[in-house]
Design an enzyme around this catalytic site. Structure first.
Site, PDB file in Angstrom:
ATOM      1  N   HIS A 109       0.807  -1.227   0.000  1.00  0.00           N
ATOM      2  CA  HIS A 109       0.000   0.000   0.000  1.00  0.00           C
ATOM      3  C   HIS A 109       0.843   1.281   0.000  1.00  0.00           C
ATOM      4  CE1 HIS A 109      -3.208  -2.789   0.961  1.00  0.00           C
ATOM      5  NE2 HIS A 109      -4.078  -1.818   0.797  1.00  0.00           N
ATOM      6  N   TYR A 174      -2.286   5.280   0.011  1.00  0.00           N
ATOM      7  CA  TYR A 174      -2.710   5.572  -1.372  1.00  0.00           C
ATOM      8  C   TYR A 174      -2.411   7.037  -1.743  1.00  0.00           C
ATOM      9  CZ  TYR A 174      -5.452   1.226  -1.114  1.00  0.00           C
ATOM     10  OH  TYR A 174      -5.855  -0.083  -0.976  1.00  0.00           O
TER      11      TYR A 174
END
Length: 470
Positions: A109, A174
């Site tokens: 991530h 993100y």
């Protein structure tokens, strides 16, 4: 034969042999073996569309960022005039990827997003998946793992030395960078794990400082089912002062819930669109109606909906706008097959025609993810990755009739027995360097990294690509 003649012949043979060997060595040195990838140390899902941009073209050089060994961020560059590569250099140290006892060993991530500010300094944001509980209270969501970090090059346009700054929230994941025409920098991210708001932080001083996080998508508990509202947006620069956002909805079910015995699954639905005017700080929908921030699921359904997709699953909305400001969107859609993953997803295309959302014909598209590029009201391209019959391919599909039909125009890269992960389009791309590609090799966590454009992948001396040996 006299001794003098024999000695003379021997000297001649030695001279010829030595000269031949010298020539062979020189030729070997001057002609190194070239390969079509630029590094061998991509790691896990080394690039993806959501963490973007992963590359930027600036003053004749393409700069690329990706996840390398142990999930640390790496940056390399390619000079299009001299045909020379530089790097990759490790630009920071991620808190993830270092624990061999962790069940999910590679988190993926915290892949880096990259940006170059107006002073020439290079920025990356990386390393986060929501932060840990021991990092403190997260006022906008929950925790998970890692720390979102911000690193800056020590010198303008120099990727060899980096400094990590303590000036953004560690709870991010993100990361997505946007730089406006006036030099303002916006960093968008989810402020925590699944059950968290999406926010942005703004910098007006080339990333030296950032303002406090501002929420624009709201997570909250549902009352009809055992789940929370969650979101996955994709943010990009629009025309003028606009930032454009495509997003889909994640119904974040409780692990133990009475509605679906699959528990918490990556189930997403629908496609939405909205615009942020950075000058007025006003959010609006495609019809210029104002939106109340942070946006809730109810208002998104009422004001920002592009397409209801209640049964199939969606993934990764993407968006670009034409010169008139009309948005063109793509989203992956696949069937619910009553498993913990959907069936294969295919890209669908939508555009605003000035009055309503119109869906194009992408029935001939392969299954696979990609990015969108709009060059006019009627000209739109998709850059897609897919794997078919054990052959991986990166290709571009063009439409010249506003999405009524698409045809495959260019194959950038093709490999037998391989699959690919691709980045979003490089910011302001050079035609020779549009996308960063990671090749998924069987039985290995490491990936060969490619920089591909209209003429295929850019080559490099093989010895320079062997980062793992170094």
């Amino acid at each position: 034969m006299s001794k003098q003649i024999f000695k003379t012949l021997l000297i001649c043979f030695c001279f010829i042999g030595c000269a031949s060997k010298t020539k062979d060595v020189k030729a070997t040195m001057e002609e190194p073996k070239m390969v079509d990838y630029f590094a061998d140390n991509g790691f896990g899902n080394a690039v993806a569309l959501v963490q973007h941009p992963s590359g930027v073209y600036h003053k004749g050089i393409t700069y690329v960022a990706y996840q390398g060994a142990l999930e640390d961020p790496y940056v390399a560059s390619y000079n299009h005039k001299t045909k020379e590569w530089n790097g990759p250099f490790k630009a920071g140290i991620s808190e993830m990827g270092k624990d061999p006892n962790r069940k999910k060993r590679i988190d993926n991530h915290g892949k880096p997003a990259i940006l170059i500010d107006d002073a020439g300094y290079i920025h990356i944001a990386y390393g986060g998946h929501g932060g840990r509980p021991e990092d403190g209270h997260n006022p906008l969501g929950n925790h998970h793992y890692g720390k979102n970090l911000h690193a800056v090059s020590k010198k303008p346009l120099d990727i060899s030395e980096w400094e990590t700054l303590d000036n953004i929230s560690i709870f991010g994941t993100y990361s997505q960078f946007v730089k406006m025409d006036n030099g303002d920098i916006y960093l968008f991210y989810r402020h925590g794990a699944h059950r968290s708001n999406w926010v942005y932080e703004k910098s007006t001083d080339h990333g030296k400082t950032f303002e406090a996080p501002v929420s624009f998508l709201k997570h909250k508990r549902r009352t009809d089912v055992e789940a929370e509202d969650s979101w996955y947006p994709w943010v990009s620069k629009g025309n003028g002062d606009d930032i454009i956002v495509a997003f889909d909805y994640h119904i974040c079910r409780d692990h133990n819930n009475s509605q679906d015995d699959r528990g918490h699954i990556p189930e997403r639905h629908h496609l939405y669109y909205m615009v942020f005017n950075t000058k007025t700080e006003q959010w609006k929908n495609v019809e210029n109606e104002p939106l109340v921030m942070p946006l809730t699921k109810e208002q998104a359904d009422e004001k920002a909906l592009v397409k209801r997709i209640p049964n199939d699953w969606t993934f990764q909305g993407i968006v670009d706008v034409d010169a008139d400001g009309n948005p063109h969107l793509g989203v992956l859609v696949g069937p619910d097959i009553n498993a913990k993953r959907s069936g294969p997803k295919q890209m669908q295309y939508f555009r605003w025609n000035g009055e309503e959302w119109w869906q194009g014909n992408t029935s001939n598209f392969p299954r696979g993810n990609g990015d969108i590029e709009v060059t006019s009201t009627t000209e739109v391209s998709f850059y897609l990755e897919h794997k078919n019959d054990d052959v991986g391919e990166i290709s571009r599909w063009d439409s010249y009739d506003g999405g009524t039909s698409f045809k495959k125009k260019i194959v950038f890269l093709e490999r037998n027995h391989s699959g690919f992960a691709i980045s979003a389009l490089i910011d302001n791309p050079h035609p020779d360097a549009r996308i960063i590609v990671a090749e998924n090799e069987e039985n290995s966590d490491y990936r060969r990294m490619y920089l591909v454009g209209d003429n295929g992948p850019i080559t490099r001396s093989k010895i320079e690509t062997q980062v793992l040996k170094k």
